[in-house]
Design a protein around this motif. Structure first.
Motif, PDB file in Angstrom:
ATOM      1  N   GLU A   1     -13.590 -15.703  -7.809  1.00  0.00           N
ATOM      2  CA  GLU A   1     -13.132 -16.526  -6.702  1.00  0.00           C
ATOM      3  C   GLU A   1     -12.729 -15.575  -5.574  1.00  0.00           C
ATOM      4  N   ILE A   2     -12.752 -16.057  -4.353  1.00  0.00           N
ATOM      5  CA  ILE A   2     -12.303 -15.245  -3.225  1.00  0.00           C
ATOM      6  C   ILE A   2     -10.800 -15.427  -3.057  1.00  0.00           C
ATOM      7  N   ALA A   3     -10.081 -14.311  -2.982  1.00  0.00           N
ATOM      8  CA  ALA A   3      -8.631 -14.353  -2.831  1.00  0.00           C
ATOM      9  C   ALA A   3      -8.223 -13.639  -1.549  1.00  0.00           C
ATOM     10  N   ASN A   4      -7.010 -13.953  -1.086  1.00  0.00           N
ATOM     11  CA  ASN A   4      -6.498 -13.339   0.143  1.00  0.00           C
ATOM     12  C   ASN A   4      -5.020 -12.988  -0.016  1.00  0.00           C
ATOM     13  N   PRO A   5      -4.693 -11.979  -0.864  1.00  0.00           N
ATOM     14  CA  PRO A   5      -3.283 -11.601  -1.041  1.00  0.00           C
ATOM     15  C   PRO A   5      -2.720 -10.712   0.056  1.00  0.00           C
TER      16      PRO A   5
ATOM     17  N   ILE B   1      -5.669  -5.410   3.994  1.00  0.00           N
ATOM     18  CA  ILE B   1      -7.013  -5.146   3.481  1.00  0.00           C
ATOM     19  C   ILE B   1      -8.015  -5.935   4.318  1.00  0.00           C
ATOM     20  N   PHE B   2      -8.905  -5.213   5.003  1.00  0.00           N
ATOM     21  CA  PHE B   2      -9.887  -5.857   5.878  1.00  0.00           C
ATOM     22  C   PHE B   2     -11.200  -6.077   5.118  1.00  0.00           C
ATOM     23  N   SER B   3     -11.105  -6.760   3.996  1.00  0.00           N
ATOM     24  CA  SER B   3     -12.277  -6.943   3.148  1.00  0.00           C
ATOM     25  C   SER B   3     -12.046  -8.122   2.218  1.00  0.00           C
ATOM     26  N   ILE B   4     -13.130  -8.675   1.703  1.00  0.00           N
ATOM     27  CA  ILE B   4     -13.028  -9.743   0.716  1.00  0.00           C
ATOM     28  C   ILE B   4     -12.475  -9.168  -0.594  1.00  0.00           C
ATOM     29  N   ILE B   5     -11.600  -9.926  -1.233  1.00  0.00           N
ATOM     30  CA  ILE B   5     -11.084  -9.557  -2.546  1.00  0.00           C
ATOM     31  C   ILE B   5     -11.629 -10.551  -3.560  1.00  0.00           C
ATOM     32  N   ASN B   6     -12.342 -10.055  -4.550  1.00  0.00           N
ATOM     33  CA  ASN B   6     -12.873 -10.911  -5.604  1.00  0.00           C
ATOM     34  C   ASN B   6     -11.855 -11.025  -6.736  1.00  0.00           C
TER      35      ASN B   6
ATOM     36  N   LYS C   1      -3.562 -14.910  -5.787  1.00  0.00           N
ATOM     37  CA  LYS C   1      -4.534 -15.418  -4.819  1.00  0.00           C
ATOM     38  C   LYS C   1      -3.990 -15.454  -3.395  1.00  0.00           C
ATOM     39  N   GLY C   2      -2.693 -15.097  -3.220  1.00  0.00           N
ATOM     40  CA  GLY C   2      -2.167 -14.941  -1.877  1.00  0.00           C
ATOM     41  C   GLY C   2      -1.307 -16.074  -1.364  1.00  0.00           C
ATOM     42  N   GLU C   3      -0.722 -16.877  -2.264  1.00  0.00           N
ATOM     43  CA  GLU C   3       0.039 -18.041  -1.822  1.00  0.00           C
ATOM     44  C   GLU C   3       1.467 -17.722  -1.379  1.00  0.00           C
ATOM     45  N   ASP C   4       1.950 -16.520  -1.639  1.00  0.00           N
ATOM     46  CA  ASP C   4       3.313 -16.163  -1.214  1.00  0.00           C
ATOM     47  C   ASP C   4       3.320 -15.809   0.262  1.00  0.00           C
ATOM     48  N   GLN C   5       3.747 -16.740   1.084  1.00  0.00           N
ATOM     49  CA  GLN C   5       3.782 -16.501   2.527  1.00  0.00           C
ATOM     50  C   GLN C   5       5.102 -15.863   2.976  1.00  0.00           C
ATOM     51  N   THR C   6       6.080 -15.786   2.076  1.00  0.00           N
ATOM     52  CA  THR C   6       7.329 -15.098   2.435  1.00  0.00           C
ATOM     53  C   THR C   6       7.135 -13.588   2.426  1.00  0.00           C
ATOM     54  N   LYS C   7       6.160 -13.102   1.676  1.00  0.00           N
ATOM     55  CA  LYS C   7       5.877 -11.678   1.494  1.00  0.00           C
ATOM     56  C   LYS C   7       7.106 -10.929   0.967  1.00  0.00           C
ATOM     57  N   LEU C   8       7.846 -11.606   0.087  1.00  0.00           N
ATOM     58  CA  LEU C   8       8.949 -10.949  -0.617  1.00  0.00           C
ATOM     59  C   LEU C   8       8.486 -10.358  -1.941  1.00  0.00           C
ATOM     60  N   LEU C   9       7.428 -10.899  -2.501  1.00  0.00           N
ATOM     61  CA  LEU C   9       6.894 -10.409  -3.763  1.00  0.00           C
ATOM     62  C   LEU C   9       5.935  -9.249  -3.497  1.00  0.00           C
ATOM     63  N   GLY C  10       6.149  -8.143  -4.179  1.00  0.00           N
ATOM     64  CA  GLY C  10       5.303  -6.971  -3.942  1.00  0.00           C
ATOM     65  C   GLY C  10       5.249  -6.051  -5.140  1.00  0.00           C
ATOM     66  N   ASN C  11       4.512  -4.950  -4.971  1.00  0.00           N
ATOM     67  CA  ASN C  11       4.305  -3.972  -6.045  1.00  0.00           C
ATOM     68  C   ASN C  11       5.398  -2.912  -6.037  1.00  0.00           C
ATOM     69  N   TYR C  12       6.164  -2.833  -7.115  1.00  0.00           N
ATOM     70  CA  TYR C  12       7.023  -1.666  -7.293  1.00  0.00           C
ATOM     71  C   TYR C  12       6.210  -0.617  -8.028  1.00  0.00           C
ATOM     72  N   ARG C  13       5.982   0.535  -7.384  1.00  0.00           N
ATOM     73  CA  ARG C  13       5.100   1.562  -7.931  1.00  0.00           C
ATOM     74  C   ARG C  13       5.876   2.446  -8.913  1.00  0.00           C
ATOM     75  N   VAL C  14       5.750   2.107 -10.190  1.00  0.00           N
ATOM     76  CA  VAL C  14       6.489   2.810 -11.242  1.00  0.00           C
ATOM     77  C   VAL C  14       5.985   4.241 -11.371  1.00  0.00           C
ATOM     78  N   HIS C  15       4.660   4.405 -11.478  1.00  0.00           N
ATOM     79  CA  HIS C  15       4.037   5.726 -11.589  1.00  0.00           C
ATOM     80  C   HIS C  15       2.725   5.713 -10.821  1.00  0.00           C
ATOM     81  N   VAL C  16       2.411   6.843 -10.147  1.00  0.00           N
ATOM     82  CA  VAL C  16       1.183   6.925  -9.362  1.00  0.00           C
ATOM     83  C   VAL C  16       0.534   8.302  -9.539  1.00  0.00           C
ATOM     84  N   PRO C  17      -0.328   8.493 -10.546  1.00  0.00           N
ATOM     85  CA  PRO C  17      -1.096   9.736 -10.606  1.00  0.00           C
ATOM     86  C   PRO C  17      -2.191   9.749  -9.543  1.00  0.00           C
TER      87      PRO C  17
END
Length: 256
Positions: free
Chosen positions: A170-174, A194-199, A91-107
């Protein structure tokens, strides 16, 4: 291509699941990353997305892409990583922005996007064939998210059939969303705003049963095998949807 890269539109569906940390550590070995652990479980997301971009020259770029992500942080910053639940992170509570996506595979089915993703962001990207039927303002009868991704030989990598439209979001803001990759042997990070609402759809056990994920026989980049290993002891806990609104509506013709 310059950066930042601007998306003109996106339709994106994220599946979040808790998974075995031992399996996740194996998939990230040598990257300088560690999985984000909460309640002794790691966190994975599967991100299906269709997006477009106006690049100033023809044609308009249209791309289908899928990210198999592990939520992670740089092991060198371990002492700075906040302690929180997986739902708080989503929901976006990590304000340190240390947690992120490691992209294992991307077709991906756009060869230019594959080349750019590799060169600029070190993505583990390869060509995939996509077929899908998903909710859209131009297809209002479609409530489920269904898609299949195959490799270039025609062998299936993954198939998803997800029905959760009855769940109240719920509306989230990650954002900004942090992405991790390795480029020239070094760990790198990047941001997506992301300039949009995230559901955000938190799922109860009965709701999660309506999301079916199958892996196929593809050996491309070992993606199907790696997915199967993660899915073996996983639990779906939430989904998220990002769909940019239409900018113009052309109605039915009439006789004046």
């Amino acid at each position: 291509i310059g950066v930042p890269f601007y998306y003109a539109s996106i339709s994106s569906f994220w599946i979040y699941m808790e998974a075995d940390p031992k399996v996740l550590r194996k998939l990230m070995k040598g990257t300088g990353l560690q999985p984000f652990i909460s309640d002794k479980k790691g966190l994975v997301n599967l991100n299906f997305q269709s997006y477009s971009a106006h690049n100033g020259v023809p044609p308009v770029a249209a791309t289908d892409e899928f990210e198999f992500n592990i939520i992670a942080y740089p092991e060198s910053r371990k002492s700075d990583v906040p302690k929180m639940t997986h739902h708080c992170f989503m929901k976006g509570e990590d304000q340190t922005k240390l947690l992120g996506n490691y992209r294992v595979h991307v077709p991906c089915n756009n060869r230019f996007a594959i080349a750019a993703g590799k060169a600029l962001f070190g993505e583990n990207k390869f060509y995939g064939d996509f077929s899908y039927k998903v909710p859209s303002p131009n297809l209002p009868s479609q409530k489920k998210w269904t898609y299949t991704i195959k490799d270039e030989s025609g062998k299936m990598i993954i198939n998803v059939d997800a029905n959760f439209h009855h769940v109240v979001p719920e509306i989230a803001n990650p954002a900004a969303i942090i992405d991790y990759s390795t480029l020239n042997g070094k760990l790198i990070g990047s941001r997506r705003n992301i300039f949009s609402i995230i559901n955000h759809y938190p799922l109860k056990r009965a709701d999660a049963k309506n999301i079916k994920i199958k892996t196929g026989a593809s050996t491309q980049a070992n993606m199907a095998k790696d997915l199967a290993a993660v899915l073996k002891n996983s639990k779906i806990i939430a989904t998220q949807v990002i769909q940019t609104p239409p900018v113009i509506a052309e109605s039915r013709a009439y006789y004046p």
